[in-house]
Design a protein around this motif. Structure first.
Motif, PDB file in Angstrom:
ATOM      1  N   ASP A   6       2.001   1.066   1.671  1.00 45.10           N
ATOM      2  CA  ASP A   6       0.827   1.299   2.504  1.00 45.10           C
ATOM      3  C   ASP A   6      -0.113   2.236   1.740  1.00 45.10           C
ATOM      4  O   ASP A   6       0.239   3.380   1.455  1.00 45.10           O
ATOM      5  CB  ASP A   6       1.285   1.948   3.821  1.00 45.10           C
ATOM      6  CG  ASP A   6       0.145   2.187   4.800  1.00 45.10           C
ATOM      7  OD1 ASP A   6      -1.027   1.993   4.435  1.00 45.10           O
ATOM      8  OD2 ASP A   6       0.440   2.588   5.944  1.00 45.10           O
ATOM      9  N   PHE A  40      -0.850  -2.649   0.555  1.00 42.28           N
ATOM     10  CA  PHE A  40      -1.382  -3.110   1.837  1.00 42.28           C
ATOM     11  C   PHE A  40      -2.340  -2.051   2.371  1.00 42.28           C
ATOM     12  O   PHE A  40      -2.045  -0.852   2.322  1.00 42.28           O
ATOM     13  CB  PHE A  40      -0.238  -3.341   2.825  1.00 42.28           C
ATOM     14  CG  PHE A  40       0.721  -4.404   2.382  1.00 42.28           C
ATOM     15  CD1 PHE A  40       0.635  -5.687   2.908  1.00 42.28           C
ATOM     16  CD2 PHE A  40       1.695  -4.142   1.424  1.00 42.28           C
ATOM     17  CE1 PHE A  40       1.517  -6.686   2.494  1.00 42.28           C
ATOM     18  CE2 PHE A  40       2.581  -5.136   1.007  1.00 42.28           C
ATOM     19  CZ  PHE A  40       2.485  -6.410   1.536  1.00 42.28           C
ATOM     20  N   HIS A  54      -3.357  -6.441   0.048  1.00 40.53           N
ATOM     21  CA  HIS A  54      -3.262  -7.330   1.201  1.00 40.53           C
ATOM     22  C   HIS A  54      -3.967  -6.629   2.367  1.00 40.53           C
ATOM     23  O   HIS A  54      -3.562  -5.534   2.786  1.00 40.53           O
ATOM     24  CB  HIS A  54      -1.806  -7.585   1.575  1.00 40.53           C
ATOM     25  CG  HIS A  54      -1.024  -8.258   0.491  1.00 40.53           C
ATOM     26  ND1 HIS A  54      -0.923  -9.632   0.376  1.00 40.53           N
ATOM     27  CD2 HIS A  54      -0.293  -7.750  -0.532  1.00 40.53           C
ATOM     28  CE1 HIS A  54      -0.169  -9.944  -0.657  1.00 40.53           C
ATOM     29  NE2 HIS A  54       0.236  -8.820  -1.231  1.00 40.53           N
ATOM     30  N   CYS A  55      -5.023  -7.240   2.893  1.00 38.82           N
ATOM     31  CA  CYS A  55      -5.800  -6.641   3.980  1.00 38.82           C
ATOM     32  C   CYS A  55      -5.973  -7.653   5.108  1.00 38.82           C
ATOM     33  O   CYS A  55      -6.048  -8.862   4.856  1.00 38.82           O
ATOM     34  CB  CYS A  55      -7.185  -6.214   3.487  1.00 38.82           C
ATOM     35  SG  CYS A  55      -7.186  -4.908   2.248  1.00 38.82           S
ATOM     36  N   LEU A  79       0.749  -6.486   9.731  1.00 37.33           N
ATOM     37  CA  LEU A  79       1.735  -6.099   8.725  1.00 37.33           C
ATOM     38  C   LEU A  79       3.019  -6.934   8.737  1.00 37.33           C
ATOM     39  O   LEU A  79       3.485  -7.352   7.667  1.00 37.33           O
ATOM     40  CB  LEU A  79       2.055  -4.613   8.892  1.00 37.33           C
ATOM     41  CG  LEU A  79       2.662  -3.898   7.688  1.00 37.33           C
ATOM     42  CD1 LEU A  79       1.851  -4.131   6.421  1.00 37.33           C
ATOM     43  CD2 LEU A  79       2.749  -2.397   7.984  1.00 37.33           C
ATOM     44  N   ALA A  82       2.329 -10.225   7.024  1.00 35.79           N
ATOM     45  CA  ALA A  82       1.906 -10.035   5.638  1.00 35.79           C
ATOM     46  C   ALA A  82       3.079  -9.652   4.746  1.00 35.79           C
ATOM     47  O   ALA A  82       3.178 -10.117   3.604  1.00 35.79           O
ATOM     48  CB  ALA A  82       0.816  -8.962   5.576  1.00 35.79           C
TER      49      ALA A  82
END
Length: 365
Positions: A6, A40, A54-55, A79, A82
């Motif tokens: 994160d 992320f 990754h968004c 999340l 993903a």
């Protein structure tokens, strides 16, 4: 090992303590030869983080990363899917909370980096009583959930580790200590637009009530009256919490918005850094000061005891009379040898950090 990290802290507030540790984790993961890192995050549509992370498809303003609706959408709606699509095996969140909400996939492990627990144990700065109540309740639920589902909890100090076990006894076997990385300054010292006093003491970080700054400034003001050689005082971080009268005190200099090179110069020129906080999860300014050879004096009773050399002056964050006497003594103290101070700070440098990080990562393989 396929790792997910994160990076919301580094996206939204990269210069904060948590943001800087977020970057330290990313660099350590990327340096490990057996890690494939996926990051992320969230951000506005035009933010560069969207090119590397990754968004979710929706945009999030940078000042909204901490807002509860945005957090819940990211952690519950985005999340889990993903992480599954990226085939992540180990996921780390370092917002004191923020692990995925919902059923944990088989074979996936979670790490929570828990910087401190003052959101639960102290009154923090909020815009209103209603906000304080809402954030108090949601933070408690979010932290408790992440502590429960985490396979490991990494804290920056033994103090925070013990607080975690005190508040969440069931997490005792999960907790490990990973001291923060303090790399020191890479920029050349730079002069400020406004010259600093010839002699001054320094405090860094003033916003939260636990920083104890109004109490400390009051003690310094009294010491200036009682001990003529008491230096001026420079505060980096703004006047939050100080009364109008305190902000206008002779000899008090408040700095905001200075660059890294300027901050480097402020640390180097200071006679001493004071850290009067009654609650710290690590104490980054202490190590930063020691790293440039500036001596420190710290409040006792939290993690500041761990990051400070044993022979450095300490004081109770509740005994103002004793602090004033200490200020009188230190106002005429001889300069200290900077070499031992710099050597102490090295235990929080890159080499020590990576060594401990790799030990903890090996546990999870």
């Amino acid at each position: 090992m396929r790792v997910g990290l994160d990076v919301r802290p580094a996206t939204g507030f990269p210069n904060s303590g948590i943001g800087r540790q977020n970057v330290a984790l990313e660099d350590a993961f990327r340096a490990h030869p057996e890690v494939q890192l996926q990051v992320f995050s969230v951000g506005p549509y035009d933010h560069p983080v969207r090119r590397i992370a990754h968004c979710p498809r929706w945009a999030t303003p940078l000042d909204g990363i901490h807002r509860l609706p945005e957090r819940l959408k990211f952690e519950a709606c985005f999340l889990p899917g993903a992480l599954r699509d990226a085939e992540v095996e180990l996921y780390l969140a370092n917002l004191n909370m923020g692990l995925p909400i919902g059923r944990k996939p088989a074979g996936m492990r979670y790490v929570l980096q828990l910087h401190d627990l003052f959101q639960l144990t102290l009154n923090n700065a909020h815009g209103s009583k209603i906000k304080a109540m809402i954030y108090g309740q949601t933070d408690r639920l979010s932290i408790a959930y992440s502590v429960k589902v985490a396979d490991r909890i990494w804290t920056p100090s033994q103090f925070t580790a013990e607080e975690t076990v005190r508040l969440f006894p069931q997490a005792r076997d999960k907790v490990r200590v990973l001291p923060n990385l303090v790399e020191g300054f890479t920029s050349t010292p730079a002069q400020l637009d406004t010259p600093l006093p010839e002699r001054y003491w320094l405090c860094v970080g003033t916003r939260e009530p636990r920083k104890n700054m109004p109490w400390f400034v009051e003690a310094w003001q009294i010491a200036r009256r009682q001990f003529p050689k008491t230096p001026a005082l420079v505060l980096v971080g703004g006047p939050d919490g100080l009364s109008t009268a305190q902000r206008e005190l002779p000899g008090l200099h408040i700095l905001r918005g200075i660059g890294d090179g300027q901050l480097h110069q402020v640390y180097r020129q200071a006679e001493r850094l004071w850290h009067p906080s009654y609650g710290e999860g690590f104490g980054l300014p202490v190590v930063e000061a020691l790293g440039v050879g500036t001596p420190v004096a710290v409040a006792s009773g939290s993690s500041l005891d761990e990051v400070t050399p044993a022979d450095s002056p300490r004081f109770s964050p509740h005994d103002q009379s004793a602090l004033i006497r200490l200020m009188g003594v230190l106002s005429t103290a001889e300069p200290e040898d900077p070499a031992p101070l710099k050597a102490w700070a090295e235990r929080f440098g890159v080499e020590a950090y990576r060594r401990r990080f790799n030990e903890l990562l090996e546990e999870l393989r």
